[in-house]
Design an enzyme around this catalytic site. Sequence first.
Site, PDB file in Angstrom:
ATOM      1  N   SER A 216       0.874  -1.185   0.000  1.00  0.00           N
ATOM      2  CA  SER A 216       0.000   0.000   0.000  1.00  0.00           C
ATOM      3  C   SER A 216       0.900   1.221   0.000  1.00  0.00           C
ATOM      4  O   SER A 216       2.074   1.122   0.398  1.00  0.00           O
ATOM      5  CB  SER A 216      -0.848  -0.002   1.281  1.00  0.00           C
ATOM      6  OG  SER A 216      -1.538   1.230   1.438  1.00  0.00           O
TER       7      SER A 216
ATOM      8  N   TYR B 274      -1.834   0.334  10.819  1.00  0.00           N
ATOM      9  CA  TYR B 274      -1.827  -0.130   9.427  1.00  0.00           C
ATOM     10  C   TYR B 274      -0.527   0.251   8.724  1.00  0.00           C
ATOM     11  O   TYR B 274       0.079  -0.575   8.037  1.00  0.00           O
ATOM     12  CB  TYR B 274      -3.039   0.454   8.692  1.00  0.00           C
ATOM     13  CG  TYR B 274      -3.203  -0.038   7.275  1.00  0.00           C
ATOM     14  CD1 TYR B 274      -3.325  -1.398   6.982  1.00  0.00           C
ATOM     15  CD2 TYR B 274      -3.265   0.858   6.205  1.00  0.00           C
ATOM     16  CE1 TYR B 274      -3.484  -1.852   5.677  1.00  0.00           C
ATOM     17  CE2 TYR B 274      -3.438   0.423   4.896  1.00  0.00           C
ATOM     18  CZ  TYR B 274      -3.541  -0.940   4.633  1.00  0.00           C
ATOM     19  OH  TYR B 274      -3.710  -1.388   3.339  1.00  0.00           O
TER      20      TYR B 274
HETATM   21  P1  NAP Z   1     -11.139  -6.440   0.853  1.00  0.00           P
HETATM   22  O1  NAP Z   1     -12.178  -6.340  -0.198  1.00  0.00           O
HETATM   23  O2  NAP Z   1     -11.538  -6.275   2.288  1.00  0.00           O
HETATM   24  O3  NAP Z   1     -10.360  -7.822   0.664  1.00  0.00           O
HETATM   25  C1  NAP Z   1      -9.515  -8.351   1.669  1.00  0.00           C
HETATM   26  C2  NAP Z   1      -9.310  -9.821   1.368  1.00  0.00           C
HETATM   27  O4  NAP Z   1      -8.384 -10.344   2.340  1.00  0.00           O
HETATM   28  C3  NAP Z   1     -10.596 -10.629   1.492  1.00  0.00           C
HETATM   29  O5  NAP Z   1     -10.673 -11.543   0.436  1.00  0.00           O
HETATM   30  C4  NAP Z   1     -10.437 -11.362   2.816  1.00  0.00           C
HETATM   31  O6  NAP Z   1     -11.070 -12.637   2.743  1.00  0.00           O
HETATM   32  C5  NAP Z   1      -8.922 -11.543   2.866  1.00  0.00           C
HETATM   33  N1  NAP Z   1      -8.450 -11.791   4.220  1.00  0.00           N
HETATM   34  C6  NAP Z   1      -8.515 -10.970   5.296  1.00  0.00           C
HETATM   35  N2  NAP Z   1      -8.019 -11.592   6.373  1.00  0.00           N
HETATM   36  C7  NAP Z   1      -7.641 -12.840   5.948  1.00  0.00           C
HETATM   37  C8  NAP Z   1      -7.091 -13.968   6.614  1.00  0.00           C
HETATM   38  N3  NAP Z   1      -6.828 -13.958   7.920  1.00  0.00           N
HETATM   39  N4  NAP Z   1      -6.821 -15.076   5.887  1.00  0.00           N
HETATM   40  C9  NAP Z   1      -7.094 -15.115   4.558  1.00  0.00           C
HETATM   41  N5  NAP Z   1      -7.629 -14.083   3.881  1.00  0.00           N
HETATM   42  C10 NAP Z   1      -7.904 -12.961   4.587  1.00  0.00           C
HETATM   43  O7  NAP Z   1      -9.998  -5.330   0.629  1.00  0.00           O
HETATM   44  P2  NAP Z   1      -8.979  -5.080  -0.587  1.00  0.00           P
HETATM   45  O8  NAP Z   1      -8.909  -3.610  -0.760  1.00  0.00           O
HETATM   46  O9  NAP Z   1      -9.275  -5.925  -1.746  1.00  0.00           O
HETATM   47  O10 NAP Z   1      -7.604  -5.508   0.129  1.00  0.00           O
HETATM   48  C11 NAP Z   1      -6.666  -6.391  -0.478  1.00  0.00           C
HETATM   49  C12 NAP Z   1      -5.258  -5.950  -0.093  1.00  0.00           C
HETATM   50  O11 NAP Z   1      -4.996  -4.674  -0.665  1.00  0.00           O
HETATM   51  C13 NAP Z   1      -5.012  -5.803   1.402  1.00  0.00           C
HETATM   52  O12 NAP Z   1      -3.722  -6.309   1.716  1.00  0.00           O
HETATM   53  C14 NAP Z   1      -5.044  -4.298   1.615  1.00  0.00           C
HETATM   54  O13 NAP Z   1      -4.290  -3.909   2.741  1.00  0.00           O
HETATM   55  C15 NAP Z   1      -4.438  -3.831   0.317  1.00  0.00           C
HETATM   56  N6  NAP Z   1      -4.719  -2.438  -0.063  1.00  0.00           N
HETATM   57  C16 NAP Z   1      -6.008  -1.988  -0.158  1.00  0.00           C
HETATM   58  C17 NAP Z   1      -6.228  -0.662  -0.504  1.00  0.00           C
HETATM   59  C18 NAP Z   1      -7.613  -0.071  -0.597  1.00  0.00           C
HETATM   60  O14 NAP Z   1      -7.745   1.154  -0.580  1.00  0.00           O
HETATM   61  N7  NAP Z   1      -8.658  -0.876  -0.746  1.00  0.00           N
HETATM   62  C19 NAP Z   1      -5.145   0.172  -0.781  1.00  0.00           C
HETATM   63  C20 NAP Z   1      -3.849  -0.328  -0.691  1.00  0.00           C
HETATM   64  C21 NAP Z   1      -3.655  -1.642  -0.341  1.00  0.00           C
HETATM   65  P3  NAP Z   1     -11.881 -13.363   3.921  1.00  0.00           P
HETATM   66  O15 NAP Z   1     -12.476 -12.299   4.778  1.00  0.00           O
HETATM   67  O16 NAP Z   1     -12.879 -14.194   3.171  1.00  0.00           O
HETATM   68  O17 NAP Z   1     -10.844 -14.197   4.608  1.00  0.00           O
END
Ligand code: NAP
Length: 258
Positions: free
Chosen positions: A145, A158
């Site tokens: 991120s 975070y």
């Molecule tokens: P999201 O829609 O909340 O997706 C998060 C994913 O991580 C879900 O599929 C969730 O699946 C999985 N997850 C969470 N805890 C887990 C665990 N203990 N074991 C296995 N899977 C787990 O959010 P997203 O934005 O797509 O996030 C994906 C990544 O991108 C994250 O690392 C986040 O920090 C990063 N990111 C996001 C943003 C943003 O603005 N959205 C920006 C920069 C980086 P389950 O709940 O089904 O396990």
Amino acid sequence: MSAPTPASDRPLAVVTGASSGIGAATARALAADGWHPVLGARRVERLQEVADEVGGTALALDVTDADSVAAFVGSVGDLVTADRPLRGLVNNAGGAKGTETVLEADEEKWRWMWESNVLGTLRVTKGLLPLLIDSGDGHVVTITSIAGLEVYDGGSGYTSAKHAEGALHRTLRGELLGQPVRVTEIAPGAVETEFSLVRFAGDEDRAAKVYEGLEPLTAGDVAEVVAFAMSRPSHVNLDTIVLKPRAQATGMRFHRET
Ligand code: NAP
């Protein structure tokens, strides 16, 4: 869950956190590029739906649980054949909880963020690296991120976890020199997914405000970049890619239309 035998002989790419957001979109983009995605997450019904849609394999995974990761790694190993190597790993599972200041820090939320983003990435990477090396042409992509490159008020749990995840990932770049494995860090800014809903404990109004008055990145925007990095020729290593909405300068600085 899927039977542990994919119908295809396409190379395997594991995507963690593939039940929603960037992970699900990445599974779609990789399938379109000729990969066989192996999807891991805790919400197995949603995971199975995405796997069915892309012709991939869904496997239950909780990256915070060493036994779950060990079982997942074993099942991935069972999928590998000489014609179907594991060539890709996208470390994507993770997220944020809360916006407390350091003074008000909540240790449970910190523990969740460090377990899922940092130790989760460590466990899965450590478990799958031997298969990626054996493939003769592996690739580890980690979704960190811009929170891994800067800090902001109320974000210490975070930002510290994403800095640590980025440090772990970038260390691989040197440690894997001489091995047939590429290493790419992708650092997005604001992406509209379930991320803010998780961060604000299901508060939909608060989550929606994060994206109010601007056009955020979509999960598909990030997934396209992942697929691009993974489709370069084997000698080309994209080390770090930062992508943000045009309306975002830093983690906290946006231009919003009123
Ligand atoms: P999201 O829609 O909340 O997706 C998060 C994913 O991580 C879900 O599929 C969730 O699946 C999985 N997850 C969470 N805890 C887990 C665990 N203990 N074991 C296995 N899977 C787990 O959010 P997203 O934005 O797509 O996030 C994906 C990544 O991108 C994250 O690392 C986040 O920090 C990063 N990111 C996001 C943003 C943003 O603005 N959205 C920006 C920069 C980086 P389950 O709940 O089904 O396990």
